[in-house]
Design an enzyme around this catalytic site. Structure first.
Site, PDB file in Angstrom:
ATOM      1  N   ASP A 249       4.577 -19.516  -7.890  1.00 34.94           N
ATOM      2  CA  ASP A 249       5.241 -18.580  -8.804  1.00 34.94           C
ATOM      3  C   ASP A 249       5.329 -17.186  -8.200  1.00 34.94           C
ATOM      4  O   ASP A 249       4.945 -16.976  -7.047  1.00 34.94           O
ATOM      5  CB  ASP A 249       4.606 -18.588 -10.198  1.00 34.94           C
ATOM      6  N   LYS A 271       7.851 -17.268 -13.135  1.00 29.41           N
ATOM      7  CA  LYS A 271       8.487 -16.687 -14.312  1.00 29.41           C
ATOM      8  C   LYS A 271       8.372 -15.175 -14.227  1.00 29.41           C
ATOM      9  O   LYS A 271       7.354 -14.629 -13.839  1.00 29.41           O
ATOM     10  CB  LYS A 271       7.839 -17.208 -15.577  1.00 29.41           C
ATOM     11  N   MET A 384      -1.693  -7.971 -17.238  1.00 29.58           N
ATOM     12  CA  MET A 384      -0.418  -8.044 -17.962  1.00 29.58           C
ATOM     13  C   MET A 384      -0.305  -6.932 -19.002  1.00 29.58           C
ATOM     14  O   MET A 384       0.179  -7.155 -20.104  1.00 29.58           O
ATOM     15  CB  MET A 384      -0.279  -9.415 -18.658  1.00 29.58           C
TER      16      MET A 384
HETATM   17  N1  SAH Z   1      -4.350 -15.605 -12.222  1.00 28.43           N
HETATM   18  C1  SAH Z   1      -4.072 -14.245 -11.872  1.00 28.43           C
HETATM   19  C2  SAH Z   1      -3.604 -13.441 -13.044  1.00 28.43           C
HETATM   20  C3  SAH Z   1      -2.310 -13.893 -13.607  1.00 28.43           C
HETATM   21  S1  SAH Z   1      -1.766 -12.859 -14.929  1.00 28.43           S
HETATM   22  C4  SAH Z   1      -5.330 -13.634 -11.255  1.00 28.43           C
HETATM   23  O1  SAH Z   1      -6.405 -14.227 -11.323  1.00 28.43           O
HETATM   24  O2  SAH Z   1      -5.219 -12.530 -10.696  1.00 28.43           O
HETATM   25  C5  SAH Z   1      -0.718 -11.733 -14.124  1.00 28.43           C
HETATM   26  C6  SAH Z   1      -1.301 -10.338 -14.106  1.00 28.43           C
HETATM   27  O3  SAH Z   1      -2.279 -10.244 -13.085  1.00 28.43           O
HETATM   28  C7  SAH Z   1      -0.301  -9.259 -13.779  1.00 28.43           C
HETATM   29  O4  SAH Z   1       0.413  -8.876 -14.905  1.00 28.43           O
HETATM   30  C8  SAH Z   1      -1.212  -8.152 -13.293  1.00 28.43           C
HETATM   31  O5  SAH Z   1      -1.818  -7.506 -14.385  1.00 28.43           O
HETATM   32  C9  SAH Z   1      -2.297  -8.916 -12.587  1.00 28.43           C
HETATM   33  N2  SAH Z   1      -2.065  -8.996 -11.128  1.00 28.43           N
HETATM   34  C10 SAH Z   1      -1.967 -10.090 -10.387  1.00 28.43           C
HETATM   35  N3  SAH Z   1      -1.822  -9.793  -9.084  1.00 28.43           N
HETATM   36  C11 SAH Z   1      -1.836  -8.452  -9.014  1.00 28.43           C
HETATM   37  C12 SAH Z   1      -1.727  -7.521  -7.946  1.00 28.43           C
HETATM   38  N4  SAH Z   1      -1.578  -7.921  -6.689  1.00 28.43           N
HETATM   39  N5  SAH Z   1      -1.792  -6.212  -8.227  1.00 28.43           N
HETATM   40  C13 SAH Z   1      -1.948  -5.782  -9.497  1.00 28.43           C
HETATM   41  N6  SAH Z   1      -2.057  -6.617 -10.532  1.00 28.43           N
HETATM   42  C14 SAH Z   1      -2.001  -7.934 -10.304  1.00 28.43           C
END
Ligand code: SAH
Length: 479
Positions: A249, A271, A384
């Site tokens: 994704d 998405k 998010m």
């Molecule tokens: N499974 C992922 C999270 C998915 S939800 C994890 O463990 O990191 C998606 C959210 O993760 C985004 O809206 C943001 O808030 C955060 N996120 C993921 N990667 C990021 C990044 N490289 N920098 C900043 N926020 C990030």
């Protein structure tokens, strides 16, 4: 080729080690691992080395080396700091045709110790012929990362079933195909994930059937980390490199995707917010169908699959369909972004606990439990949350969180264009309105954010300042 690589069985044989210090200790460790009985001679012997020599056939001699010590020895190692002595040992051993190794002196060696990757019974030796031990060690480190620890168990499993398989498949080619099926497929994966009993049962069944049958595929739910490919785990990389098909994704960075097997099918199922490329039920069905075709399917998810990643939902579906799966944790955004921004999530002076919270609830009318989020000495990390930032800030403040509480937004954490914006609950909304840091972004609320200025280390300082600078410029224009 200056040296021929050979693997010697030295179990129960006698070797002589001259020297009693750290270097001798390193050689002794290797020799003992191979079951050698050691005679160590030196004027002084360090305790660690003495402790290694516990076998009744081991011998410690405090004193001078003399040629008679070579009697009955199959190998000699010289590890002192006396060059003249080293030459004598080399000379004596050569006279008796006993292989000799003199540490750090290739010209006095008739054999050398390679750098070793030990997954016994699988052992890899790497040699630079004495020219560059450092290079050999570097190569070794690379191989260590590529070859899972589980190869030891896999090697023993194959060893245990070798005779049975030989009896079942008399033609060499059939036997080879059968072992390839075992080693590259699900049976090996069972071993790697610690399910030896299941692996044995599958192997026994395959031998009974006598043919390489169609096997159901497997799904690997893999955490791809926050973006920087160096933050992948060894296991993630290994599974990515053996995948037939990869579903990913939009949080998975192109650099990470690049590390998947070259000829794997890469399929985007990501998405954007409010715009699902493939709905969740569709993704579940895709995973199931491809696995049923016998494919090795990697489901690659940003960060950690079990943290706001819907990993659990996908696995429930696989479980219901009887598809085997494995899960590989990844570095989640909270860990990665805070670290790369220089904000420790806990700190004895500021925060004794940390909460991971989603800023986007499944049902939009629902409210977060703000009463839980306003405690002092706690760090709250919102995933998010960028698009609901004003609501989150308002929620926290109206429930009693002081307006001067520090806040950071970390945008595109760990990427080369990572940006960090800091402020307080009072001003972060307007600062972000002006700075417009892009998604994905993580919001960190708590006193620990104050450490950012001091501990920031990633990216150039110039980049970090550019946000502040852009802000002050836009303020200047306004006023
Ligand atoms: N499974 C992922 C999270 C998915 S939800 C994890 O463990 O990191 C998606 C959210 O993760 C985004 O809206 C943001 O808030 C955060 N996120 C993921 N990667 C990021 C990044 N490289 N920098 C900043 N926020 C990030």
């Amino acid at each position: 080729m200056n040296f021929l690589p050979l693997f010697f069985n030295l179990k129960g044989r006698q070797a002589l080690l001259v020297g009693g210090g750290d270097v001798a200790l390193r050689k002794a460790r290797l020799l003992k691992r191979a079951g050698v009985n050691l005679t160590v001679v030196s004027h002084g012997i360090i305790d660690e080395l003495k402790a290694l020599l516990s076998h009744e056939q081991d011998q410690i001699i405090i004193g001078e080396y003399h040629p008679a010590l070579l009697d009955g020895k199959v190998l000699v190692v010289a590890a002192t700091d006396d060059n003249a002595l080293h030459e004598r040992i080399h000379f004596d051993a050569s006279e008796h045709n006993i292989p000799v190794n003199v540490v750090d002196t290739p010209s006095l060696c008739t054999f050398i110790f390679p750098a070793i990757v030990d997954r016994s019974p699988i052992v890899i030796g790497i040699s630079s012929g004495g020219d560059s031990p450092v290079l050999a060690r570097l190569l070794r480190a690379r191989l260590e990362t590529l070859i899972p620890q589980g190869y030891s168990n896999l090697g023993s499993l194959v060893g245990r079933f070798r005779d049975q398989v030989k009896a079942r498949f008399s033609v060499l080619n059939d036997r080879r195909r059968f072992w390839e099926y075992v080693i590259e497929g699900q049976i090996a994966e069972k071993v790697f994930s610690g399910r030896d009993t299941e692996a044995e049962a599958l192997l026994t069944e395959a031998i009974k059937q006598g043919k390489v049958g169609h096997q159901i595929g497997e799904v690997y739910l893999v955490g791809a980390g926050p973006g920087d490919p160096e933050l992948l785990t060894f296991k993630a990389l290994r599974l990515m490199q053996q995948a037939d098909v990869v579903f990913y994704d939009n949080l998975v960075s192109p650099q990470v995707l690049d590390l998947c097997r070259r000829d794997a099918d890469l399929i985007y199922v990501g998405k954007q917010r409010d715009n699902h490329a493939v709905p969740q039920e569709g993704i579940n069905a895709l995973l199931v169908n491809h696995a049923k075709q016998g494919k090795r399917v990697v489901r690659l998810k940003g960060g950690d699959p079990f943290i706001f990643g819907r990993g659990g939902e996908e696995l429930q579906e696989l479980k219901a369909e009887g598809i085997p799966f494995q899960v590989v944790p990844g570095i989640t955004a909270a860990s990665a972004c805070s670290t790369y921004a220089g904000i420790p999530l806990t700190h004895r002076n500021y925060a004794q606990s940390v909460k991971f919270v989603t800023g986007q609830l499944k049902n939009r009318k629902q409210e977060l439990n703000y009463a839980e989020l306003i405690h002092a000495n706690q760090t709250v990390v919102f995933y998010m949350g960028l698009h609901t930032l004003p609501d989150l800030v308002k929620g926290l403040v109206t429930h009693g969180k002081p307006e001067n509480t520090s806040v950071a937004i970390v945008s595109r954490g760990t990427a080369a264009d990572q940006q960090v914006l800091t402020g307080t609950l009072a001003d972060i909304v307007s600062k972000q309105e002006q700075a417009q840091l892009p998604a994905p972004a993580l919001i960190i609320v708590g006193e620990v954010v104050q450490l950012q200025e001091q501990l920031s280390w990633f990216g150039t300082v110039g980049d970090q300042q550019s946000v502040a600078h852009a802000l002050s410029m836009s303020k200047a224009v306004e006023s």
